[in-house]
Design a protein around this motif. Structure first.
Motif, PDB file in Angstrom:
ATOM      1  N   SER A  80      -1.849  12.692   4.699  1.00  0.00           N
ATOM      2  CA  SER A  80      -1.039  13.189   5.742  1.00  0.00           C
ATOM      3  C   SER A  80      -0.596  14.433   5.758  1.00  0.00           C
ATOM      4  CB  SER A  80       0.558  12.324   5.520  1.00  0.00           C
ATOM      5  OG  SER A  80       1.154  12.782   4.234  1.00  0.00           O
ATOM      6  N   TRP A  81      -0.527  15.224   4.636  1.00  0.00           N
ATOM      7  CA  TRP A  81      -0.439  16.620   4.605  1.00  0.00           C
ATOM      8  C   TRP A  81      -1.524  17.328   5.051  1.00  0.00           C
ATOM      9  CZ3 TRP A  81      -3.213  19.678   1.457  1.00  0.00           C
ATOM     10  CH2 TRP A  81      -3.900  19.035   0.591  1.00  0.00           C
ATOM     11  N   GLU A  82      -2.756  16.764   4.846  1.00  0.00           N
ATOM     12  CA  GLU A  82      -3.968  17.528   5.210  1.00  0.00           C
ATOM     13  C   GLU A  82      -4.404  17.040   6.517  1.00  0.00           C
ATOM     14  OE1 GLU A  82      -6.762  16.839   1.233  1.00  0.00           O
ATOM     15  OE2 GLU A  82      -6.633  15.314   2.765  1.00  0.00           O
ATOM     16  N   ALA A  83      -3.929  16.030   7.353  1.00  0.00           N
ATOM     17  CA  ALA A  83      -4.238  15.738   8.745  1.00  0.00           C
ATOM     18  C   ALA A  83      -3.357  16.484   9.705  1.00  0.00           C
ATOM     19  CB  ALA A  83      -4.009  14.277   8.954  1.00  0.00           C
ATOM     20  N   LYS A  84      -2.370  17.099   9.096  1.00  0.00           N
ATOM     21  CA  LYS A  84      -1.222  18.026   9.943  1.00  0.00           C
ATOM     22  C   LYS A  84      -1.874  19.538   9.804  1.00  0.00           C
ATOM     23  CE  LYS A  84       2.503  14.851   9.442  1.00  0.00           C
ATOM     24  NZ  LYS A  84       3.899  14.693   9.164  1.00  0.00           N
ATOM     25  N   MET A  85      -2.859  20.011   8.974  1.00  0.00           N
ATOM     26  CA  MET A  85      -3.177  21.493   8.874  1.00  0.00           C
ATOM     27  C   MET A  85      -4.329  21.600  10.141  1.00  0.00           C
ATOM     28  SD  MET A  85      -1.200  22.379   6.621  1.00  0.00           S
ATOM     29  CE  MET A  85      -1.885  24.009   6.569  1.00  0.00           C
ATOM     30  N   CYS A  86      -4.237  23.021  10.561  1.00  0.00           N
ATOM     31  CA  CYS A  86      -5.139  23.387  11.383  1.00  0.00           C
ATOM     32  C   CYS A  86      -6.348  23.626  10.662  1.00  0.00           C
ATOM     33  CB  CYS A  86      -4.534  24.344  12.330  1.00  0.00           C
ATOM     34  SG  CYS A  86      -3.139  23.932  13.325  1.00  0.00           S
ATOM     35  N   PHE A  92       0.924  -1.073  -0.095  1.00  0.00           N
ATOM     36  CA  PHE A  92      -0.033  -0.016   0.023  1.00  0.00           C
ATOM     37  C   PHE A  92       0.999   1.199   0.133  1.00  0.00           C
ATOM     38  CE2 PHE A  92       0.866  -1.484   4.392  1.00  0.00           C
ATOM     39  CZ  PHE A  92       1.194  -0.371   4.940  1.00  0.00           C
ATOM     40  N   ASN A  93       0.380   2.255  -0.241  1.00  0.00           N
ATOM     41  CA  ASN A  93       0.842   3.487  -0.411  1.00  0.00           C
ATOM     42  C   ASN A  93       0.646   4.472   0.781  1.00  0.00           C
ATOM     43  OD1 ASN A  93       2.481   5.846  -1.720  1.00  0.00           O
ATOM     44  ND2 ASN A  93       0.448   6.912  -1.837  1.00  0.00           N
ATOM     45  N   ASP A  94      -0.631   4.403   1.183  1.00  0.00           N
ATOM     46  CA  ASP A  94      -1.178   5.090   2.700  1.00  0.00           C
ATOM     47  C   ASP A  94      -2.142   4.119   3.218  1.00  0.00           C
ATOM     48  OD1 ASP A  94      -1.470   7.046   4.386  1.00  0.00           O
ATOM     49  OD2 ASP A  94      -2.851   8.223   3.121  1.00  0.00           O
ATOM     50  N   LEU A  95      -2.076   4.382   4.579  1.00  0.00           N
ATOM     51  CA  LEU A  95      -2.818   3.451   5.527  1.00  0.00           C
ATOM     52  C   LEU A  95      -3.383   4.212   6.470  1.00  0.00           C
ATOM     53  CD1 LEU A  95      -3.622   0.592   6.222  1.00  0.00           C
ATOM     54  CD2 LEU A  95      -1.969   0.509   7.771  1.00  0.00           C
ATOM     55  N   CYS A  96      -4.901   4.342   6.606  1.00  0.00           N
ATOM     56  CA  CYS A  96      -5.563   5.243   7.543  1.00  0.00           C
ATOM     57  C   CYS A  96      -6.382   4.116   8.838  1.00  0.00           C
ATOM     58  CB  CYS A  96      -6.535   6.015   6.954  1.00  0.00           C
ATOM     59  SG  CYS A  96      -5.692   7.103   6.062  1.00  0.00           S
TER      60      CYS A  96
END
Length: 602
Positions: free
Chosen positions: A434-440, A386-390
């Motif tokens: 990943s970059w979206e999850a780190k934004m406020c 996989f490339n990403d896992l949530c």
């Protein structure tokens, strides 16, 4: 009698405190402390009140020490709490059994000669125990030397007592009382007590003089002499057995396989294969497997967060990967799954939590589902790269994986439930990139990247790190046009109010004025109104500390334990009460408020 009653009370009190005392100091320390105070002080007979006072003092000392010695690590201070009470208890027991009465043996006699070795035996025993404490502490060479010399000397002294007792017992069986004048050629030996005369005849004078006989005259009470020698030998036998147990309990102190000094840690070289495989389980060196952060949950219900993560077995690399839950208070294992074959540091190995389930993907194309509370495996499924896992943050437990292809917005991924059922669906709403999850702002309340910060800071600071959590927001960087290396420790630490967009303070990030290493491996973490930082100094030492994220004040800083010049820093995670730092293949745990080292997970 009163002294022995007081002695018994002290012993019973020490054992009771050890078995039923509050958690924090292991029961053995409480028990040894109480027994040591009772036997050592009571055995030397200073008075009936002293043993009881000694037991009370040990209980008070245990209460005061349990906060700073939790858990008992391999340090000289911690082992002093065990080694020194051990020395006192056995020395006191020896004095109580034998050394209490003044000897009336005649000078130069057999009994007097045996009794003169008592001081040598005591001194050698204490030196041996000090060697044991040094071996467990920081001086293995000195400790091993003292242990070897002391142990051999104790055995020789005890052997001399045993040989005297054996010879005197043999004489008692073969000798006869002598009332008349002894023969002129009789060899006299003074037993040391009594006035009896015992005669042993037909003793060869010399092995090469055939037919020659001699006579041995023993002056004194053989029965009393045998009794005294038996008491001395019996009182020293437990000491010798205790030293033998110390040798058996010596730890090997084999360190977990070291990671590389820089970059990605590599597995240790496997030991040489043995000719025959052991039939039973063999000891294993467990190491904390490199992973972004531990999973924290209170599994034992004691109000302290427990630690769940991946472990690697360095001695069984044919099947080395497992999941382990560690008690956050005692740092003992709560449960551990069977080890499975896996490749070291594979990007496919991920452990995530969803609701009350753990999902583990490995390098062999497997997905395992385990219960968080017990570690029991409840499902298995084949799983592609996989490339990403949530992981879904709420019930029902499930994960979603993006296929290992070029990602695009409408890519179909794989949804897996806690029962192992698979389905092909688009990226769910709860699975942010990943970059979206780190934004406020974010719903989880984790530290995030603010979309903007005050213009006054932006105009004068070249920012490299911007973090926001709750009512705290910080910026790390350098003054505009200030020369610096990209990987250096920022010279400015600026805080501001994220709602009012007003600056609160400006200070430095470094905790001391010591020169910083050219490659400091800086790591920072914002949590609970504190900014934690970890970096290396020019002299090779490492610094870990925290500053108040709303005032900039220095809260604490320290040199983390078990760190050397080439220690490899892995990752750092902070919770509301604790700070977790991965170094080499271990997880160090600190109190977030004070910086006190709480324990380590290997």
């Amino acid at each position: 009698m009163r002294i022995r009653i007081a002695l018994g009370l002290a012993v019973i009190g020490g054992i009771a405190c050890g078995l039923f005392g509050p958690r924090g100091v292991p029961a053995v320390v409480w028990a040894l402390g109480g027994i040591a105070a009772g036997f050592a002080l009571g055995g030397l007979r200073p008075g009936p009140a002293v043993p009881v006072l000694g037991g009370v003092l040990v209980v008070i000392a245990g209460h005061l020490a349990r906060g700073s010695l939790t858990p008992l690590a391999h340090t000289t201070l911690a082992f002093a709490f065990i080694a020194i009470p051990c020395a006192l208890v056995i020395w006191g027991l020896h004095a109580w059994l034998w050394a209490g009465a003044r000897s009336n043996a005649r000078d130069g006699s057999l009994i007097a000669t045996a009794e003169t070795g008592r001081a040598r035996f005591r001194t050698t025993f204490v030196i041996t125990l000090l060697g044991f404490a040094a071996f467990l502490g920081s001086s293995r060479v000195l400790g091993g030397f003292l242990l070897g010399v002391g142990g051999l000397t104790l055995f020789c002294l005890w052997g001399a007592d045993a040989l005297r007792l054996r010879e005197l017992s043999r004489w008692l069986r073969t000798a006869r009382l002598q009332d008349a004048e002894p023969p002129a050629r009789a060899t006299q030996i003074d037993v040391g007590v009594g006035t009896e005369q015992w005669l042993i005849s037909e003793r060869p004078d010399h092995p090469y003089r055939a037919g020659s006989t001699g006579t041995l005259l023993l002056y004194g009470s053989l029965r009393e002499g045998v009794h005294r020698l038996a008491m001395m030998t019996a009182s020293r036998t437990p000491l010798l057995v205790g030293v033998a147990l110390l040798f058996a309990l010596l730890p090997s102190r084999r360190e977990p396989a070291p990671g590389a000094l820089y970059g990605v840690p590599m597995p240790a070289t496997k030991a040489a294969a043995v000719a025959a495989k052991p039939s039973g389980p063999t000891p294993s060196r467990q190491g904390w497997y490199p992973q972004p952060a531990p999973i924290l949950a209170d599994l034992t219900g004691d109000g302290v967060e427990d630690i769940v993560g991946l472990r690697w077995d360095w001695d069984h690399e044919e099947a080395a990967l497992s999941i382990t839950a560690t008690n956050g208070r005692t740092f003992t294992t709560i449960w551990q799954t069977p080890s499975r074959p896996a490749k070291w540091y594979s990007p496919s190995i991920r452990l995530v939590r969803s609701d009350a389930q753990l999902f583990l993907t490995d390098s062999e194309g497997n997905l395992f589902v385990h219960e968080l509370a017990t570690g029991k495996q409840v499902a298995w499924a084949a799983f592609d790269a996989f490339n990403d896992l949530c992981a879904a943050p709420d019930a029902p437990a499930r994960i979603w994986a993006e296929p290992e292809t070029h990602p695009y917005d409408d890519a179909m991924g794989t949804l897996v439930t806690a029962t192992g059922e698979r389905s092909s669906v688009k990226r769910p709403e709860w699975c942010k990139r990943s970059w979206e999850a780190k934004m406020c702002p974010n719903s989880a309340g984790d530290p995030c990247y603010p979309k903007e910060y005050p213009d006054s800071i932006e105009k004068r600071v070249t920012a490299i790190t911007m973090l926001e959590q709750g009512g705290a927001a910080i910026v790390l960087g350098w003054k505009k046009k200030e020369p610096h290396r990209p990987d250096a420790v920022p010279s400015l630490f600026v805080g501001y109010d994220p709602k009012a967009q007003k600056e609160r303070f400006e200070t430095k990030l470094a905790f001391t004025d010591d020169e910083i290493h050219g490659e400091p491996d800086l790591a920072t973490e914002l949590s609970g109104g504190r900014l934690f930082a970890y970096y290396q100094l020019k002299n090779g030492q490492w610094l870990l500390g925290a500053r108040d994220a709303t005032t900039g004040d220095l809260l604490w800083h320290k040199n983390p334990p078990r760190t050397e010049h080439g220690t490899n820093f892995g990752s750092m995670k902070a919770s509301a009460s604790r700070l977790y730092v991965r170094l080499n293949t271990r997880l160090e745990v600190f109190d977030a408020k004070t910086g006190e080292s709480l324990g380590v997970v290997w």
